[in-house]
Design a protein around this motif. Structure first.
Motif, PDB file in Angstrom:
ATOM      1  N   UNK A  52       0.830  -1.206   0.000  1.00 40.05           N
ATOM      2  CA  UNK A  52       0.000   0.000   0.000  1.00 40.05           C
ATOM      3  C   UNK A  52       0.868   1.262   0.000  1.00 40.05           C
ATOM      4  N   UNK A  53       1.915   1.255   0.807  1.00 37.55           N
ATOM      5  CA  UNK A  53       2.813   2.414   0.859  1.00 37.55           C
ATOM      6  C   UNK A  53       3.560   2.612  -0.451  1.00 37.55           C
ATOM      7  N   UNK A  54       4.016   1.510  -1.066  1.00 36.93           N
ATOM      8  CA  UNK A  54       4.711   1.607  -2.354  1.00 36.93           C
ATOM      9  C   UNK A  54       3.786   2.175  -3.434  1.00 36.93           C
ATOM     10  N   UNK A  96       6.342  12.491   2.245  1.00 30.36           N
ATOM     11  CA  UNK A  96       7.330  12.438   3.324  1.00 30.36           C
ATOM     12  C   UNK A  96       6.849  11.484   4.433  1.00 30.36           C
ATOM     13  N   UNK A  97       5.585  11.590   4.802  1.00 33.22           N
ATOM     14  CA  UNK A  97       5.029  10.709   5.840  1.00 33.22           C
ATOM     15  C   UNK A  97       5.046   9.242   5.391  1.00 33.22           C
ATOM     16  N   UNK A  98       4.718   9.029   4.141  1.00 34.47           N
ATOM     17  CA  UNK A  98       4.715   7.668   3.585  1.00 34.47           C
ATOM     18  C   UNK A  98       6.129   7.090   3.609  1.00 34.47           C
ATOM     19  N   UNK A  99       7.105   7.885   3.232  1.00 31.97           N
ATOM     20  CA  UNK A  99       8.498   7.393   3.226  1.00 31.97           C
ATOM     21  C   UNK A  99       8.991   7.114   4.643  1.00 31.97           C
ATOM     22  N   UNK A 100       8.576   7.945   5.607  1.00 35.83           N
ATOM     23  CA  UNK A 100       8.915   7.665   7.007  1.00 35.83           C
ATOM     24  C   UNK A 100       8.325   6.317   7.436  1.00 35.83           C
ATOM     25  N   UNK A 101       7.083   6.102   7.076  1.00 36.23           N
ATOM     26  CA  UNK A 101       6.425   4.849   7.432  1.00 36.23           C
ATOM     27  C   UNK A 101       7.047   3.660   6.701  1.00 36.23           C
ATOM     28  N   UNK A 102       7.488   3.861   5.471  1.00 36.98           N
ATOM     29  CA  UNK A 102       8.187   2.793   4.736  1.00 36.98           C
ATOM     30  C   UNK A 102       9.454   2.369   5.489  1.00 36.98           C
ATOM     31  N   UNK A 103      10.176   3.349   6.042  1.00 34.81           N
ATOM     32  CA  UNK A 103      11.379   3.026   6.807  1.00 34.81           C
ATOM     33  C   UNK A 103      11.027   2.216   8.059  1.00 34.81           C
ATOM     34  N   UNK A 104       9.944   2.590   8.717  1.00 27.61           N
ATOM     35  CA  UNK A 104       9.510   1.847   9.904  1.00 27.61           C
ATOM     36  C   UNK A 104       9.172   0.400   9.538  1.00 27.61           C
ATOM     37  N   UNK A 150       4.711  10.612  -6.230  1.00 29.27           N
ATOM     38  CA  UNK A 150       6.030  11.082  -6.665  1.00 29.27           C
ATOM     39  C   UNK A 150       5.955  12.178  -7.733  1.00 29.27           C
ATOM     40  N   UNK A 151       4.957  12.140  -8.563  1.00 30.57           N
ATOM     41  CA  UNK A 151       4.865  13.130  -9.646  1.00 30.57           C
ATOM     42  C   UNK A 151       3.995  14.326  -9.262  1.00 30.57           C
ATOM     43  N   UNK A 152       3.348  14.252  -8.133  1.00 31.66           N
ATOM     44  CA  UNK A 152       2.494  15.367  -7.704  1.00 31.66           C
ATOM     45  C   UNK A 152       3.375  16.515  -7.223  1.00 31.66           C
TER      46      UNK A 152
END
Length: 176
Positions: free
Chosen positions: A115-117, A136-144, A124-126
């Protein structure tokens, strides 16, 4: 120690399993049935479990299916018993935790990672501020979730002793 004392001690443990089942949102009957199997010397049939617990066979059957899903019991076939199912308790609690992590937690990690991917690819294009903040929030959550996956990998591949030693070493390092 008398047989009555032994029975009382077993009953205290079985009642503990009942309360534990409740903590995890399961019926107390699941805990009682697990406790009966925990102390059993041989695998038990649904009929045996119903007789020992006082629960209906349908209740026992449902409980065994759920306890199997949680890797707490194993279904066995016994020679000469035909298709009749027998059950035994998994007594290695670390194995239960590893199985739950491997099957249930990993499934949740995989679901969220997909879902995050997908969301990341869409954002990314927005070029709006809202999209950048969400990205940014999604990428933080991806790291978690990536860290969580590594923790699950470690926990499911290590023995309890090895993991305990590693955590003890880490704890000592952090205290210095």
């Amino acid at each position: 120690m008398s047989e009555t004392d032994v029975d009382a001690a077993r009953e205290r443990v079985i009642e503990g399993f009942e309360r534990s089942a409740e903590i995890y949102g399961l019926s107390r009957s699941y805990g009682r049935l697990y406790g009966i199997l925990f102390f059993a010397h041989d695998p038990m049939s649904l009929d045996d479990l119903a007789a020992d617990s006082g629960f209906a066979k349908s209740t026992v059957s449902t409980a065994m299916s759920e306890l199997e899903r949680f890797h707490m019991v194993h279904r066995r076939s016994l020679p000469g018993e035909g298709k009749r199912a027998f059950f035994e308790a998994e007594r290695d609690f670390w194995r239960i935790v590893q199985e739950l992590l491997d099957r249930e937690v990993r499934r949740e990690i995989d679901t969220m990672t997909r879902a995050l991917d997908d969301a990341e690819a869409a954002l990314e294009t927005a070029d709006t501020e809202r999209a950048r903040t969400d990205l940014e929030r999604i990428r933080d959550l991806q790291r978690v979730y990536a860290q969580s996956e590594r923790l699950v990998d470690l926990a499911t591949s290590a023995s309890a002793d090895r993991l305990r030693t590693a955590l003890s070493t880490l704890s000592e390092t952090l205290r210095r």
